[in-house]
Design an enzyme around this catalytic site. Structure first.
Site, PDB file in Angstrom:
ATOM      1  N   ASN A  12      68.635  35.630 -20.808  1.00 37.58           N
ATOM      2  CA  ASN A  12      67.347  35.813 -21.495  1.00 37.58           C
ATOM      3  C   ASN A  12      67.279  37.268 -21.962  1.00 37.58           C
ATOM      4  O   ASN A  12      67.022  38.168 -21.167  1.00 37.58           O
ATOM      5  CB  ASN A  12      66.202  35.502 -20.515  1.00 37.58           C
ATOM      6  CG  ASN A  12      64.838  35.794 -21.124  1.00 37.58           C
ATOM      7  OD1 ASN A  12      64.712  35.982 -22.333  1.00 37.58           O
ATOM      8  ND2 ASN A  12      63.807  35.830 -20.283  1.00 37.58           N
ATOM      9  N   LYS A  14      65.158  38.649 -23.827  1.00 36.76           N
ATOM     10  CA  LYS A  14      63.786  39.147 -24.035  1.00 36.76           C
ATOM     11  C   LYS A  14      63.702  39.849 -25.396  1.00 36.76           C
ATOM     12  O   LYS A  14      64.370  39.435 -26.337  1.00 36.76           O
ATOM     13  CB  LYS A  14      63.353  40.047 -22.880  1.00 36.76           C
ATOM     14  CG  LYS A  14      63.638  39.401 -21.531  1.00 36.76           C
ATOM     15  CD  LYS A  14      62.989  40.109 -20.395  1.00 36.76           C
ATOM     16  CE  LYS A  14      63.457  39.489 -19.087  1.00 36.76           C
ATOM     17  NZ  LYS A  14      62.727  39.958 -17.920  1.00 36.76           N
ATOM     18  N   HIS A 104      57.689  31.211 -18.864  1.00 38.73           N
ATOM     19  CA  HIS A 104      58.197  32.439 -18.240  1.00 38.73           C
ATOM     20  C   HIS A 104      57.003  33.291 -17.793  1.00 38.73           C
ATOM     21  O   HIS A 104      55.983  33.343 -18.475  1.00 38.73           O
ATOM     22  CB  HIS A 104      59.060  33.204 -19.254  1.00 38.73           C
ATOM     23  CG  HIS A 104      59.835  34.323 -18.622  1.00 38.73           C
ATOM     24  ND1 HIS A 104      59.250  35.525 -18.282  1.00 38.73           N
ATOM     25  CD2 HIS A 104      61.139  34.415 -18.242  1.00 38.73           C
ATOM     26  CE1 HIS A 104      60.172  36.307 -17.731  1.00 38.73           C
ATOM     27  NE2 HIS A 104      61.325  35.657 -17.701  1.00 38.73           N
ATOM     28  N   GLU A 106      56.450  36.347 -17.906  1.00 39.66           N
ATOM     29  CA  GLU A 106      55.990  37.360 -18.874  1.00 39.66           C
ATOM     30  C   GLU A 106      55.086  36.735 -19.922  1.00 39.66           C
ATOM     31  O   GLU A 106      54.143  37.359 -20.403  1.00 39.66           O
ATOM     32  CB  GLU A 106      57.211  38.057 -19.518  1.00 39.66           C
ATOM     33  CG  GLU A 106      57.850  39.030 -18.536  1.00 39.66           C
ATOM     34  CD  GLU A 106      59.313  39.336 -18.813  1.00 39.66           C
ATOM     35  OE1 GLU A 106      59.818  39.000 -19.903  1.00 39.66           O
ATOM     36  OE2 GLU A 106      59.957  39.907 -17.905  1.00 39.66           O
ATOM     37  N   GLU A 176      61.622  31.618 -10.399  1.00 34.69           N
ATOM     38  CA  GLU A 176      61.687  33.051 -10.665  1.00 34.69           C
ATOM     39  C   GLU A 176      60.500  33.756 -10.018  1.00 34.69           C
ATOM     40  O   GLU A 176      59.415  33.820 -10.612  1.00 34.69           O
ATOM     41  CB  GLU A 176      61.613  33.296 -12.180  1.00 34.69           C
ATOM     42  CG  GLU A 176      62.757  32.717 -12.965  1.00 34.69           C
ATOM     43  CD  GLU A 176      63.033  33.555 -14.193  1.00 34.69           C
ATOM     44  OE1 GLU A 176      64.145  34.052 -14.299  1.00 34.69           O
ATOM     45  OE2 GLU A 176      62.121  33.751 -15.019  1.00 34.69           O
ATOM     46  N   GLY A 182      63.061  41.860 -13.077  1.00 37.07           N
ATOM     47  CA  GLY A 182      63.217  43.202 -13.650  1.00 37.07           C
ATOM     48  C   GLY A 182      62.938  44.330 -12.670  1.00 37.07           C
ATOM     49  O   GLY A 182      62.794  45.483 -13.073  1.00 37.07           O
ATOM     50  N   SER A 222      66.352  39.632 -10.970  1.00 38.78           N
ATOM     51  CA  SER A 222      67.297  40.707 -10.637  1.00 38.78           C
ATOM     52  C   SER A 222      68.681  40.204 -10.215  1.00 38.78           C
ATOM     53  O   SER A 222      69.321  40.765  -9.320  1.00 38.78           O
ATOM     54  CB  SER A 222      66.692  41.622  -9.558  1.00 38.78           C
ATOM     55  OG  SER A 222      65.529  42.249 -10.055  1.00 38.78           O
TER      56      SER A 222
HETATM   57  C1  PEP Z   1      64.034  36.918 -16.449  1.00 35.29           C
HETATM   58  O1  PEP Z   1      63.578  37.537 -17.380  1.00 35.29           O
HETATM   59  O2  PEP Z   1      63.927  35.695 -16.423  1.00 35.29           O
HETATM   60  C2  PEP Z   1      64.688  37.674 -15.369  1.00 35.29           C
HETATM   61  C3  PEP Z   1      65.032  37.015 -14.299  1.00 35.29           C
HETATM   62  O3  PEP Z   1      64.873  39.008 -15.573  1.00 35.29           O
HETATM   63  P1  PEP Z   1      65.784  39.983 -14.660  1.00 35.29           P
HETATM   64  O4  PEP Z   1      67.097  39.305 -14.461  1.00 35.29           O
HETATM   65  O5  PEP Z   1      65.878  41.243 -15.439  1.00 35.29           O
HETATM   66  O6  PEP Z   1      65.061  40.151 -13.348  1.00 35.29           O
END
Ligand code: PEP
Length: 265
Positions: A12, A14, A104, A106, A176, A182, A222
């Site tokens: 992803n 983003k 998601h 975000e 998640e 992040g 992460s």
């Molecule tokens: C995500 O955006 O779905 C995500 C898991 O980001 P990151 O791997 O940066 O934590």
């Protein structure tokens, strides 16, 4: 993971990377993972890249002759028509996408995506034969209060009407935890497995045993080359949704290789 489900690593991006970066990324991916570009059988792990919407066409062209799949980070709640700025599921499918990320954290947290709009996006995606990657996960306070399971079950319950109508194998679930996205603070493999098992058992109870068994469950938060194998070795985790560590082709390739090594051992 179970042998019957195809593992999936999903990148992803983003709101990152520009045209030239994407050209470089694909070139590097070709060098790092020649088996995904060879005119041969599909590699054992699906690799999916979700760029910003405006670069879906470019990515599709660059990866045309490969086994790498493409997905969208978003589709509109609406079908085609007078909706300035929106991009419909039909357009995304027309660009050759296979998957779409829905719900998601975000989108939920920063852009007000409600359960109702998530249902609409799921509905638009399904109508166009796009496989939704439905994201759920708790915040830190909920995790600390011991209510993570209950919170995620509620998120699933909110989408029960629509997800119970999806064909087995046509939905991916991503667990998640918001506090891990992040932040560099990843969930332990035990906690991630516990939540993945909980999700699968919810599907077994409320949808069907067939849907529960066919559905890939991803962990996201992460994930990086140093920890991906920990998750991939868990019986209910079929792959990962990766943000930051997916922005470099070499890192993505490293994670794929770590999973392939885990599959073989
Ligand atoms: C995500 O955006 O779905 C995500 C898991 O980001 P990151 O791997 O940066 O934590």
């Amino acid at each position: 993971m179970a042998a019957s489900r195809r593992p999936l690593l999903a990148a992803n991006w983003k709101q990152n990377l520009l045209w030239q970066d994407i050209e470089n990324y694909c070139e590097e991916l070709r060098a790092e993972l020649p088996e995904y570009f060879a005119d041969s059988a599909e590699p054992p792990i699906d690799l999916l890249v979700c760029p910003p919407l405006c670069y879906l066409g470019l990515l599709g062209a660059l990866l045309e002759d490969s086994h790498v799949l493409s997905g969208s980070q978003l589709v509109s709640t609406m079908g085609g028509g007078a909706y300035t700025g929106e991009v419909s599921a039909q357009m995304v499918a027309d660009l050759g996408c296979d998957y779409v990320i829905v719900g998601h954290s975000e989108r939920r947290g920063l852009f007000g995506d409600s359960e109702e709009s998530i249902t609409q996006r799921l509905s638009q995606a399904i109508e166009q034969d796009l496989v939704p990657i439905l994201c759920i996960g708790e915040d830190l306070e909920t995790r600390r209060s011991g209510r993570a399971g209950e919170y995620c079950r509620q998120q699933l319950e909110a989408q029960r009407g629509i997800i119970s109508g999806i064909e087995p194998g046509e939905l991916v679930l991503a667990y998640e935890p918001i506090w891990a996205i992040g932040t560099g603070e990843n969930a332990s493999r035990e906690d991630a497995q516990e939540m993945a098992a909980l999700v699968r058992s919810w599907f077994r109870e409320h949808v069907s045993a067939e849907a529960a068994e066919a559905m890939p469950v991803l962990y996201g938060g992460s994930v990086k080359p140093a920890n991906i194998a920990d998750y991939f070795s868990q019986p209910d985790i079929d792959g990962a949704l990766i943000g930051g560590a997916s922005l470099e082709a070499a890192s993505m390739a490293q994670m794929l290789r770590a999973c392939m090594a885990g599959k073989e051992s």
